[in-house]
Every structure is written in structure tokens, then in C-alpha cells.
Design an enzyme around this catalytic site. Sequence first.
Site, PDB file in Angstrom:
ATOM      1  CG  HIS A 101      -0.300  -0.212   2.511  1.00  0.00           C
ATOM      2  ND1 HIS A 101       0.048  -1.450   2.966  1.00  0.00           N
ATOM      3  CD2 HIS A 101       0.096   0.659   3.471  1.00  0.00           C
ATOM      4  CE1 HIS A 101       0.619  -1.357   4.156  1.00  0.00           C
ATOM      5  NE2 HIS A 101       0.671  -0.081   4.475  1.00  0.00           N
ATOM      6  CG  HIS A 103       1.035   5.207   4.334  1.00  0.00           C
ATOM      7  ND1 HIS A 103       0.217   5.150   5.436  1.00  0.00           N
ATOM      8  CD2 HIS A 103       1.754   4.059   4.350  1.00  0.00           C
ATOM      9  CE1 HIS A 103       0.434   4.015   6.087  1.00  0.00           C
ATOM     10  NE2 HIS A 103       1.371   3.336   5.448  1.00  0.00           N
TER      11      HIS A 103
END
Length: 136
Positions: A101, A103
Site C-alpha cells: 500500500h 500512504h
Amino acid sequence: MKNDNCIFCKIANGEIPSRTVYEDDSFRVILDNGPATKGHALVLPKDHYADLFEIPEDVAAAAIVTAKKAAALLKEKLHADGLNIVQNNGEAAGQTVPHFHIHIIPRYVDDGQLIGWKPGSPSAEELDGVLDEIRG
Ligand code: AMP
Ligand code: ZN
């Protein structure tokens, strides 16, 4: 490919509800539920890759394009003054969820957040030694 034991697989594919700010066939961008700042979001691929080392190059490329789109949206809508992109790999680097992922952290003047590192002060010889190690 999904991983049945992965919470981000379930969120990315809509099996667990999330606060989705953007979605397409390959990615979901959600609000982080422990945000560093207002609008802190996560770009989640819908397929499971543990980290940067596992994600294929084409998916990584698409992920950063998605991050750019989401960053522009957040900056505009939330009137952010700046923005950090952070991407952690491995526990030693602070990764807590082993599903790749990115951020997206909007920044505001005087938001009081600390996102950074303590700068070192190596000698020229030490830096040359590191370079030798990397380049062989
Ligand atoms: P990392 O430490 O880079 O693995 O980041 C994981 C991030 O996921 C943290 O910032 C958490 O606050 C966030 N997070 C964990 N579970 C959820 C969830 N169910 N919904 C939204 N964000 C989450
Ligand atoms: Zn996953």
C-alpha cells in the site's frame, strides 16, 4: 490473486466496507482509520502483493499513477499545503499490514506531525564504502 487471510484484500475488493475516496478495476483508495493528518489515505491494489519486492513492475507503475490522482484530489478538496507519499516494506521499516500500500498524507502548515528521519553524518570514506557495497 487474493489472499483469504488478508484484511486489505477484503477491503480492496469490497468484502469489508471502507471509506473509499477513489476506485477503479485495479485499485481502491481508502481513508486510513488511524490518520497522521486529515485525509490520510491508502492506495490498495485489489490483488495481493506483500510489498514492493513482490509487486510486479506494471502494477507498481499503475499504483503510483493512482497515488498521483488521489493526491491531487485530496490536496484540492482539503486545501492541503503539502503532501507526503510513504510506502513501508517489512516490519523493520514500519509495515504493519503485509499487503502493498501507498500512504498519501496531506500536510498542513503547523500540523505538528513528524514524518521523517534523523539525518546521519557519515564521513566521505563511509559513504564511499556504502557505494562500493552497492555497486560491487
Ligand atoms: P503500514 O504501517 O505502512 O503497514 O500501514 C498500515 C496502515 O493501515 C496504518 O496507517 C493503519 O492505520 C491502517 N489501517 C489498518 N487497518 C485499517 C483499516 N481496517 N481501515 C483503514 N486503515 C487501516
Ligand atoms: Zn492482501
